[in-house]
Scaffold this active site. Sequence first.
Site: not given
Ligand code: APR
Ligand code: ZN
Length: 255
Positions: A62, A229, A136, A97, A128, A99
């Site tokens: 992190y 997508e 803590c 979602q 999230h 951070v």
């Molecule tokens: N513009 C629009 N969409 C995009 C772009 C872009 N430039 N680049 C990528 N994407 C799309 C991808 O195609 C994908 O469908 O954004 C999406 C990202 O998906 P994830 O990586 O799965 O992210 P997310 O859905 O936010 O994940 C949810 O999973 O790991 C946990 O807590 C974490 O908050 C996170 C949660």
């Molecule tokens: Zn404490």
Amino acid sequence: MTAPLPIDDHTQLFVLTGAGISAESGIATFRDAGGLWENHKVEEVASPGGFAANPELVWRFYAARRKAALAVIPNAAHRALAQLGSRLGDRLFLATQNVDPLHQKAAEEAQTGGQLRSASTSIICAMHGELFKTRCSREACTEEPFYDERCDFEDLPRCPCGSLQRPHIVWFGEIPFEMHTIKRRVQACSLFVTIGSSGAVYPAAGLVREIRYRQSQGESVRSVYVGLERPENADSFDELHLGRATEIVPALLGV
Ligand code: APR
Ligand code: ZN
């Protein structure tokens, strides 16, 4: 050319964002190639068990995310949402979602940006957690989460109570923050928009189903997805706008 959504004085807008909205600012998404988990097993760096087993590895992970997030700025999609927020005030509820602090930064820019100055602010709900907050690790502790930009530690950080501090992040196996408020706002919105989320992680991915349910009850409410997508929950949306967030979001929001 994307036609703007009908957003007027009565619109109650609910927006859910995911990693895709920050991708063009330079923050890697989770599930795309080169995503954040690639060099780490999810459960090692993002679960309560992983933290208990190796808090040092989790803090290193992190701290690297914090360093990366300090180096990036909001893009046109964050800014479009912030500008719309200045206009709609609390009729825009933004659940993210992500951070990273890019929605908050864009909102601050919009608040201080001359023309766009406005007393009203949209609501940003970091469901999230927040990368720049620490709390803590002892659940019963009464110390509040606090703003924290530290990226380097000589020793693992400790709470005044003596327990280890942890990132204020919702890990796998934990319940997102403010789910009650989020559900209430989904039930009350007239327009539901998701931007850049693969639709793989619940409960966030399931929120759009409430819109389908409300439609089955005869309510007039519309759901829209924006992203590169088709998400895994694509069938639950009324419309998909496939493409880059920085191109589609400003056009769709008409700002
Ligand atoms: N513009 C629009 N969409 C995009 C772009 C872009 N430039 N680049 C990528 N994407 C799309 C991808 O195609 C994908 O469908 O954004 C999406 C990202 O998906 P994830 O990586 O799965 O992210 P997310 O859905 O936010 O994940 C949810 O999973 O790991 C946990 O807590 C974490 O908050 C996170 C949660
Ligand atoms: Zn404490």
